[in-house]
Design an enzyme around this catalytic site. Structure first.
Site, PDB file in Angstrom:
ATOM      1  N   TYR A  14       0.793  -1.231   0.000  1.00  0.00           N
ATOM      2  CA  TYR A  14       0.000   0.000   0.000  1.00  0.00           C
ATOM      3  C   TYR A  14       0.825   1.281   0.000  1.00  0.00           C
ATOM      4  O   TYR A  14       0.256   2.374  -0.073  1.00  0.00           O
ATOM      5  CB  TYR A  14      -0.960  -0.013   1.196  1.00  0.00           C
ATOM      6  N   HIS A  71      -7.471   0.456  -6.983  1.00  0.00           N
ATOM      7  CA  HIS A  71      -6.773  -0.227  -5.880  1.00  0.00           C
ATOM      8  C   HIS A  71      -5.323   0.209  -5.874  1.00  0.00           C
ATOM      9  O   HIS A  71      -4.692   0.254  -6.933  1.00  0.00           O
ATOM     10  CB  HIS A  71      -6.854  -1.745  -6.038  1.00  0.00           C
TER      11      HIS A  71
END
Ligand code: DQA
Length: 153
Positions: free
Chosen positions: A26, A103
């Site tokens: 992330y 995403h």
């Protein structure tokens, strides 16, 4: 400047915890930093971004119900709900606005369950694995869509 340029940037479950989540997937940005960056990206594209995040599925559903008069497009990262929430899928369909799925991580190369998206076919495109740059790609796609709509109207 487009007359319809309001983008709702919607984040789902656990995304508020960015900064504490695995940076290999992330990245290092906190959630506030990510939102600030997306706000800048939107301004550069003459879009107006508004932000919403929740960890409660029903809240996200109700937010989508109320969006039609408030936004012209949706940038949606539902987090893990992407993979199984038919309730969010149905609410996105009800919102009936152009949407792009984003995403941060490359969901196609992670666990099997992340390869499924129950919202993908309702979205103009899916951007995955580009980190924060993926939000810019998504905003550009939405801007192109709104520009096309403006010609057709
Ligand atoms: C995510 C990918 C999802 O699989 C995961 O559950 C998330 C974040 C992403 O941005 O990469 O919470 O949507």
């Amino acid at each position: 400047m487009l007359a319809r340029n309001r983008i709702e940037v919607v984040h789902g479950v656990n995304l508020d915890q960015l900064g504490r989540r695995d940076p290999t997937h992330y990245g290092p940005l906190t959630f506030d930093e990510l939102e600030r960056l997306v706000d800048e990206q939107a301004r550069e594209l003459d879009l107006k971004a508004r932000f919403f995040q929740t960890n409660h599925e029903g809240e996200l559903v109700e937010h989508l119900h109320n969006l039609q008069e408030q936004a012209d497009g949706i940038l949606l990262n539902p987090g893990a709900w992407t993979h199984y929430s038919y309730a969010i899928r149905d609410a996105l369909e009800i919102a009936a606005l152009p949407a792009v799925e984003v995403h941060l991580s490359d969901v196609g190369s992670r666990e099997e369950f992340r390869r499924v998206s129950v919202i993908r076919d309702l979205c103009l495109t899916t951007v995955s694995g580009l980190g924060p740059d993926g939000y810019r790609v998504a905003l550009e796609r939405l801007r192109d869509e709104l520009a096309e709509e403006a010609v057709e109207r």
